[in-house]
Design a protein around this motif. Structure first.
Motif, PDB file in Angstrom:
ATOM      1  N   ILE A 143     -87.772 -12.541  68.208  1.00 52.08           N
ATOM      2  CA  ILE A 143     -87.468 -11.909  66.915  1.00 52.08           C
ATOM      3  C   ILE A 143     -88.051 -10.500  66.865  1.00 52.08           C
ATOM      4  CG2 ILE A 143     -87.910 -12.019  64.427  1.00 52.08           C
ATOM      5  CD1 ILE A 143     -87.972 -15.115  64.768  1.00 52.08           C
ATOM      6  N   SER A 144     -89.293 -10.355  67.304  1.00 54.67           N
ATOM      7  CA  SER A 144     -89.964  -9.055  67.244  1.00 54.67           C
ATOM      8  C   SER A 144     -89.285  -8.036  68.154  1.00 54.67           C
ATOM      9  CB  SER A 144     -91.439  -9.218  67.636  1.00 54.67           C
ATOM     10  OG  SER A 144     -92.104 -10.105  66.756  1.00 54.67           O
ATOM     11  N   ILE A 187     -84.575 -14.505  59.476  1.00 59.73           N
ATOM     12  CA  ILE A 187     -84.600 -13.662  60.672  1.00 59.73           C
ATOM     13  C   ILE A 187     -83.748 -12.415  60.482  1.00 59.73           C
ATOM     14  CG2 ILE A 187     -83.843 -13.526  63.081  1.00 59.73           C
ATOM     15  CD1 ILE A 187     -84.738 -16.426  63.400  1.00 59.73           C
ATOM     16  N   LEU A 190     -84.294 -20.502  58.268  1.00 63.25           N
ATOM     17  CA  LEU A 190     -84.800 -19.592  59.287  1.00 63.25           C
ATOM     18  C   LEU A 190     -83.786 -18.511  59.659  1.00 63.25           C
ATOM     19  CD1 LEU A 190     -87.128 -18.939  61.226  1.00 63.25           C
ATOM     20  CD2 LEU A 190     -86.113 -20.520  62.880  1.00 63.25           C
ATOM     21  N   SER A 191     -82.508 -18.840  59.705  1.00 62.80           N
ATOM     22  CA  SER A 191     -81.488 -17.865  60.112  1.00 62.80           C
ATOM     23  C   SER A 191     -81.443 -16.671  59.169  1.00 62.80           C
ATOM     24  CB  SER A 191     -80.112 -18.539  60.172  1.00 62.80           C
ATOM     25  OG  SER A 191     -80.093 -19.570  61.131  1.00 62.80           O
ATOM     26  N   LEU A 217     -85.202  -8.557  60.547  1.00 59.33           N
ATOM     27  CA  LEU A 217     -84.745  -7.535  61.485  1.00 59.33           C
ATOM     28  C   LEU A 217     -84.404  -6.228  60.770  1.00 59.33           C
ATOM     29  CD1 LEU A 217     -82.499  -9.625  63.910  1.00 59.33           C
ATOM     30  CD2 LEU A 217     -84.835  -8.821  64.268  1.00 59.33           C
ATOM     31  N   TRP A 267     -90.177 -17.819  70.216  1.00 61.31           N
ATOM     32  CA  TRP A 267     -89.294 -17.445  69.110  1.00 61.31           C
ATOM     33  C   TRP A 267     -89.783 -16.158  68.450  1.00 61.31           C
ATOM     34  CZ3 TRP A 267     -85.045 -19.049  66.145  1.00 61.31           C
ATOM     35  CH2 TRP A 267     -84.348 -20.151  66.641  1.00 61.31           C
ATOM     36  N   LEU A 281     -89.847 -22.116  61.770  1.00 63.54           N
ATOM     37  CA  LEU A 281     -90.229 -21.579  63.073  1.00 63.54           C
ATOM     38  C   LEU A 281     -90.972 -22.657  63.850  1.00 63.54           C
ATOM     39  CD1 LEU A 281     -90.336 -18.857  64.753  1.00 63.54           C
ATOM     40  CD2 LEU A 281     -92.699 -18.694  63.965  1.00 63.54           C
ATOM     41  N   LEU A 324     -92.000 -17.557  58.005  1.00 62.42           N
ATOM     42  CA  LEU A 324     -91.213 -18.058  59.139  1.00 62.42           C
ATOM     43  C   LEU A 324     -91.600 -19.490  59.480  1.00 62.42           C
ATOM     44  CD1 LEU A 324     -91.157 -14.953  61.539  1.00 62.42           C
ATOM     45  CD2 LEU A 324     -89.339 -15.759  60.022  1.00 62.42           C
TER      46      LEU A 324
END
Length: 422
Positions: free
Chosen positions: A274-275, A327, A323-324, A331, A270, A261, A256
């Motif tokens: 995300i978490s 992420i 990054l997109s 997830l 951030w 990030l 990340l």
């Protein structure tokens, strides 16, 4: 302040029309423990990279050492819980865990962090399996256990999200070491709640010849694990999935950071967001499958789905150019793949295990986790040193693929035997 905070959280979860019900107390304790554990891990995972400056190889060495220490202590801790007390095994877990969490925040160097993480791993051996064995016996309603354990998993995810918010704010507004130490103190206080509020009425400890009785428990557990084909398959899946998942959790912050990030307090916020989103996705996934895993075919289908989700998401994460995409892949990996496989495995093994060896059997399963973690972390440490983190992520995806194939192959074998016998 911390004791008042977790008391209010427990009251909110356990309150109901029937008063302080046992299963609600159990779920409430899980919720608060997840607040401290996951809030601590949010800060500690960034702390080890940003504050202590550890490399991916050092992070994986720590993971491997933690796994070795946990593997050594896991089975004795499980036999202790079956022979002496499930409740007091959980209390010991809290004491060791709190000490390890506090020392992590006080000493930002490789060797102290290595030792504190090893102690942290040992602390979980006294709780893994003891908690499930405790609630199964004390509640004494086998037909409800898949609902209780699925609900426990969902509230654990809710607590994880709450912990991320609480301790993420502490890390962003104050500093990470202070939040890490505060989480450790909270874990120690929560252990006192277990000592005071967890009853142990349906458990019969071994009062005489405890050494001989402990050996008998161990032998019965080994016999069951060796003869039950389904448990053997679940052990193999546990080695593969937890080897991939635990190692992935150690190194994905590096990826990340590499793809954009933000640093400092913004990075903490951030990472927290995300978490939390991943926990919400996991809770939804578990809610969807809860009523579909009462049969073995339903449980098998959920595990295959988790394996496929792991293959796709981890491969995408390892190859993500920005990054997109990283992420989105993260997830799916943390919100669907890992939670599905781990939760269904726990429920399935618990369903097939008698009371007298229940904690020991869950300890066997936890040992399988550590075997996977040790073996995978060692290989990934070497691979990360040679090819960077991308190659390591692709290998974790391959382990999820192997787990799905193992479950499918076992299902086909059982179907063939059924058809032949019919």
């Amino acid at each position: 302040m911390l004791s008042h905070f977790y008391a209010r959280c427990l009251a909110a979860v356990t309150r109901g029309p029937d008063g302080d019900r046992l299963d609600r107390t159990f779920v409430g304790w899980t919720f608060v423990r997840a607040i401290f554990h996951n809030g601590w891990w949010l800060l500690a995972s960034l702390y080890m990279v940003a504050n202590a400056g550890l490399t991916p190889a050092e992070l994986l060495i720590i993971a491997s050492a933690q796994g070795i220490a946990s593997f050594i202590f896991e089975l004795p801790a499980g036999v202790l819980a079956d022979a002496v007390s499930r409740k007091w095994a959980i209390v010991i877990s809290h004491a060791l865990m709190g000490i390890a969490m506090i020392t992590t925040g006080l000493f930002p160097a490789f060797v102290p962090l290595l030792l504190s993480q090893m102690l942290y791993g040992i602390s979980w051996t006294f709780s893994s399996g003891s908690d499930v064995a405790w609630i199964t016996d004390e509640l004494d309603q086998p037909d409800r256990m898949h609902h209780v354990l699925t609900r426990q998993a969902r509230w654990q995810l809710a607590g994880a999200g709450a912990g991320m918010v609480l301790f993420g704010a502490v890390g962003a507004l104050i500093d990470r070491p202070a939040g890490i130490v505060a989480a450790g103190v909270g874990m120690l206080l929560l252990g006192s709640f277990v000592a005071l509020r967890f009853p142990e009425r349906n458990f019969m400890p071994i009062c005489t010849r405890r050494w001989r009785g402990a050996i008998g428990i161990f032998r019965r557990g080994v016999t069951l694990a060796a003869r039950d084909r389904t448990i053997l398959v679940l052990v193999a899946v546990t080695v593969l999935v937890n080897g991939a998942g635990d190692s992935f959790a150690r190194i994905y912050p590096v990826k990340l950071v590499n793809v954009g990030l933000p640093g400092g307090g913004d990075g903490t916020l951030w990472f927290t967001g995300i978490s939390i989103t991943g926990f919400i996705a996991a809770a939804l996934a578990l809610r969807v499958v809860e009523n579909r895993i009462t049969s073995e075919s339903g449980a098998r289908g959920a595990m295959v789905l988790g394996g496929i989700a792991g293959v796709v998401s981890l491969t995408l994460f390892g190859l993500a150019p920005n990054l997109s995409i990283a992420i989105v892949a993260l997830l799916v990996a943390n919100g669907v793949a890992g939670p599905l496989v781990r939760t269904v495995t726990t429920i399935w093994v618990n369903r097939r295990t008698p009371s007298d060896v229940r904690a020991t059997m869950h300890s066997f399963l936890a040992q399988a986790e550590y075997v996977g973690e040790i073996a995978t972390a060692g290989v990934l440490a070497a691979l990360a040193g040679l090819t960077g983190s991308s190659g390591a992520f692709v290998l974790t995806a391959a382990l999820f693929a192997a787990s799905a194939l193992v479950v499918l192959a076992a299902g086909r074998d059982e179907n063939k035997k059924t058809n032949v016998s019919g």
